[in-house]
Design a protein around this motif. Structure first.
Motif, PDB file in Angstrom:
ATOM      1  N   LEU A  41       0.823  -1.212   0.000  1.00 35.85           N
ATOM      2  CA  LEU A  41       0.000   0.000   0.000  1.00 35.85           C
ATOM      3  C   LEU A  41       0.858   1.263   0.000  1.00 35.85           C
ATOM      4  CD1 LEU A  41      -2.924  -0.939   2.397  1.00 35.85           C
ATOM      5  CD2 LEU A  41      -2.860  -0.988  -0.097  1.00 35.85           C
ATOM      6  N   THR A  42       1.974   1.221   0.717  1.00 35.30           N
ATOM      7  CA  THR A  42       2.885   2.375   0.737  1.00 35.30           C
ATOM      8  C   THR A  42       3.480   2.622  -0.641  1.00 35.30           C
ATOM      9  OG1 THR A  42       3.428   1.920   3.033  1.00 35.30           O
ATOM     10  CG2 THR A  42       4.943   3.339   1.820  1.00 35.30           C
ATOM     11  N   LEU A  43       3.855   1.548  -1.321  1.00 37.91           N
ATOM     12  CA  LEU A  43       4.407   1.683  -2.668  1.00 37.91           C
ATOM     13  C   LEU A  43       3.378   2.268  -3.624  1.00 37.91           C
ATOM     14  CD1 LEU A  43       6.728   1.155  -4.644  1.00 37.91           C
ATOM     15  CD2 LEU A  43       5.777  -1.133  -4.988  1.00 37.91           C
ATOM     16  N   VAL A  44       2.158   1.806  -3.554  1.00 37.66           N
ATOM     17  CA  VAL A  44       1.103   2.329  -4.423  1.00 37.66           C
ATOM     18  C   VAL A  44       0.859   3.811  -4.131  1.00 37.66           C
ATOM     19  CG1 VAL A  44      -1.369   2.202  -4.912  1.00 37.66           C
ATOM     20  CG2 VAL A  44      -0.002   0.128  -4.846  1.00 37.66           C
ATOM     21  N   ALA A  45       0.848   4.182  -2.864  1.00 38.54           N
ATOM     22  CA  ALA A  45       0.645   5.589  -2.508  1.00 38.54           C
ATOM     23  C   ALA A  45       1.780   6.465  -3.035  1.00 38.54           C
ATOM     24  CB  ALA A  45       0.523   5.734  -0.996  1.00 38.54           C
ATOM     25  N   ALA A  46       3.004   5.969  -2.953  1.00 39.83           N
ATOM     26  CA  ALA A  46       4.155   6.746  -3.448  1.00 39.83           C
ATOM     27  C   ALA A  46       4.094   6.909  -4.964  1.00 39.83           C
ATOM     28  CB  ALA A  46       5.448   6.064  -3.038  1.00 39.83           C
ATOM     29  N   VAL A  47       3.756   5.850  -5.667  1.00 39.55           N
ATOM     30  CA  VAL A  47       3.655   5.921  -7.129  1.00 39.55           C
ATOM     31  C   VAL A  47       2.518   6.848  -7.541  1.00 39.55           C
ATOM     32  CG1 VAL A  47       3.109   4.576  -9.203  1.00 39.55           C
ATOM     33  CG2 VAL A  47       4.752   3.706  -7.540  1.00 39.55           C
ATOM     34  N   ALA A  48       1.384   6.761  -6.864  1.00 43.59           N
ATOM     35  CA  ALA A  48       0.258   7.634  -7.182  1.00 43.59           C
ATOM     36  C   ALA A  48       0.610   9.097  -6.931  1.00 43.59           C
ATOM     37  CB  ALA A  48      -0.956   7.238  -6.354  1.00 43.59           C
ATOM     38  N   ALA A  50       3.641  10.429  -7.013  1.00 43.88           N
ATOM     39  CA  ALA A  50       4.599  10.849  -8.042  1.00 43.88           C
ATOM     40  C   ALA A  50       3.907  11.109  -9.375  1.00 43.88           C
ATOM     41  CB  ALA A  50       5.679   9.788  -8.208  1.00 43.88           C
ATOM     42  N   LEU A  51       2.989  10.236  -9.758  1.00 38.33           N
ATOM     43  CA  LEU A  51       2.246  10.444 -11.000  1.00 38.33           C
ATOM     44  C   LEU A  51       1.402  11.709 -10.938  1.00 38.33           C
ATOM     45  CD1 LEU A  51       1.055   6.874 -11.989  1.00 38.33           C
ATOM     46  CD2 LEU A  51       2.613   8.348 -13.247  1.00 38.33           C
ATOM     47  N   ASN A  52       0.796  11.964  -9.799  1.00 40.22           N
ATOM     48  CA  ASN A  52      -0.002  13.169  -9.626  1.00 40.22           C
ATOM     49  C   ASN A  52       0.865  14.415  -9.810  1.00 40.22           C
ATOM     50  OD1 ASN A  52      -2.146  14.843  -9.032  1.00 40.22           O
ATOM     51  ND2 ASN A  52      -1.801  14.720  -6.838  1.00 40.22           N
ATOM     52  N   THR A  53       2.025  14.398  -9.212  1.00 45.91           N
ATOM     53  CA  THR A  53       2.938  15.543  -9.334  1.00 45.91           C
ATOM     54  C   THR A  53       3.390  15.739 -10.778  1.00 45.91           C
ATOM     55  OG1 THR A  53       3.713  15.188  -7.085  1.00 45.91           O
ATOM     56  CG2 THR A  53       5.117  16.509  -8.525  1.00 45.91           C
ATOM     57  N   ILE A  54       3.752  14.654 -11.433  1.00 47.01           N
ATOM     58  CA  ILE A  54       4.218  14.749 -12.819  1.00 47.01           C
ATOM     59  C   ILE A  54       3.112  15.268 -13.725  1.00 47.01           C
ATOM     60  CG2 ILE A  54       4.908  13.355 -14.809  1.00 47.01           C
ATOM     61  CD1 ILE A  54       6.470  11.594 -12.813  1.00 47.01           C
ATOM     62  N   LEU A  55       1.919  14.717 -13.576  1.00 49.19           N
ATOM     63  CA  LEU A  55       0.824  15.137 -14.446  1.00 49.19           C
ATOM     64  C   LEU A  55       0.402  16.580 -14.186  1.00 49.19           C
ATOM     65  CD1 LEU A  55      -1.314  11.890 -14.465  1.00 49.19           C
ATOM     66  CD2 LEU A  55       0.189  12.760 -16.258  1.00 49.19           C
ATOM     67  N   ARG A  56       0.435  17.015 -12.930  1.00 44.38           N
ATOM     68  CA  ARG A  56       0.104  18.417 -12.639  1.00 44.38           C
ATOM     69  C   ARG A  56       1.122  19.368 -13.244  1.00 44.38           C
ATOM     70  NH1 ARG A  56      -2.551  20.094  -7.159  1.00 44.38           N
ATOM     71  NH2 ARG A  56      -4.285  18.656  -7.136  1.00 44.38           N
ATOM     72  N   ARG A  57       2.400  19.026 -13.098  1.00 46.59           N
ATOM     73  CA  ARG A  57       3.434  19.896 -13.661  1.00 46.59           C
ATOM     74  C   ARG A  57       3.372  19.924 -15.176  1.00 46.59           C
ATOM     75  NH1 ARG A  57       8.714  18.991  -9.820  1.00 46.59           N
ATOM     76  NH2 ARG A  57       7.761  19.881  -7.966  1.00 46.59           N
ATOM     77  N   ARG A  58       3.060  18.778 -15.760  1.00 49.77           N
ATOM     78  CA  ARG A  58       2.956  18.717 -17.214  1.00 49.77           C
ATOM     79  C   ARG A  58       1.785  19.581 -17.688  1.00 49.77           C
ATOM     80  NH1 ARG A  58       3.256  13.337 -20.772  1.00 49.77           N
ATOM     81  NH2 ARG A  58       5.436  13.923 -20.808  1.00 49.77           N
ATOM     82  N   ALA A  59       0.658  19.497 -16.983  1.00 51.08           N
ATOM     83  CA  ALA A  59      -0.510  20.294 -17.362  1.00 51.08           C
ATOM     84  C   ALA A  59      -0.221  21.785 -17.194  1.00 51.08           C
ATOM     85  CB  ALA A  59      -1.717  19.889 -16.522  1.00 51.08           C
ATOM     86  N   GLN A  60       0.460  22.154 -16.133  1.00 52.74           N
ATOM     87  CA  GLN A  60       0.814  23.559 -15.925  1.00 52.74           C
ATOM     88  C   GLN A  60       1.821  24.016 -16.970  1.00 52.74           C
ATOM     89  OE1 GLN A  60       2.243  23.647 -11.918  1.00 52.74           O
ATOM     90  NE2 GLN A  60       0.188  23.628 -11.019  1.00 52.74           N
TER      91      GLN A  60
END
Length: 74
Positions: A41-48, A50-60
């Motif tokens: 569960l910790t690994l899934v939370a970390a990956v999620a 990181a993906l959230n951060t990447i996608l937000r920065r890409r959208a911005q």
């Protein structure tokens, strides 16, 4: 989210079974299974995260590039 929990439970069950096959006591096997569940569960939370951060920065970033292109024609 439910799929993540199911996969984490399967990983925990596998870890517990492998621990028992290796000769661990029930308590040790349960401890290993619980640790595997938590780590999954910790690994899934970390990956999620990181993906959230990447996608937000890409959208911005795309929005800033479009604003820059509109301003270049002036």
């Amino acid at each position: 989210m439910a799929l993540v929990v199911v996969v984490a439970l399967l990983a925990a069950a596998g870890a517990g079974k492998l621990a028992r096959m290796d000769g661990a006591t029930y308590l040790a096997a349960l401890s290993r299974a619980a640790a595997t569940f938590a780590e999954s569960l910790t690994l899934v939370a970390a990956v999620a995260s990181a993906l959230n951060t990447i996608l937000r920065r890409r959208a911005q970033g795309f929005g800033a590039a479009q604003r820059h292109d509109r301003g270049a024609g002036k």
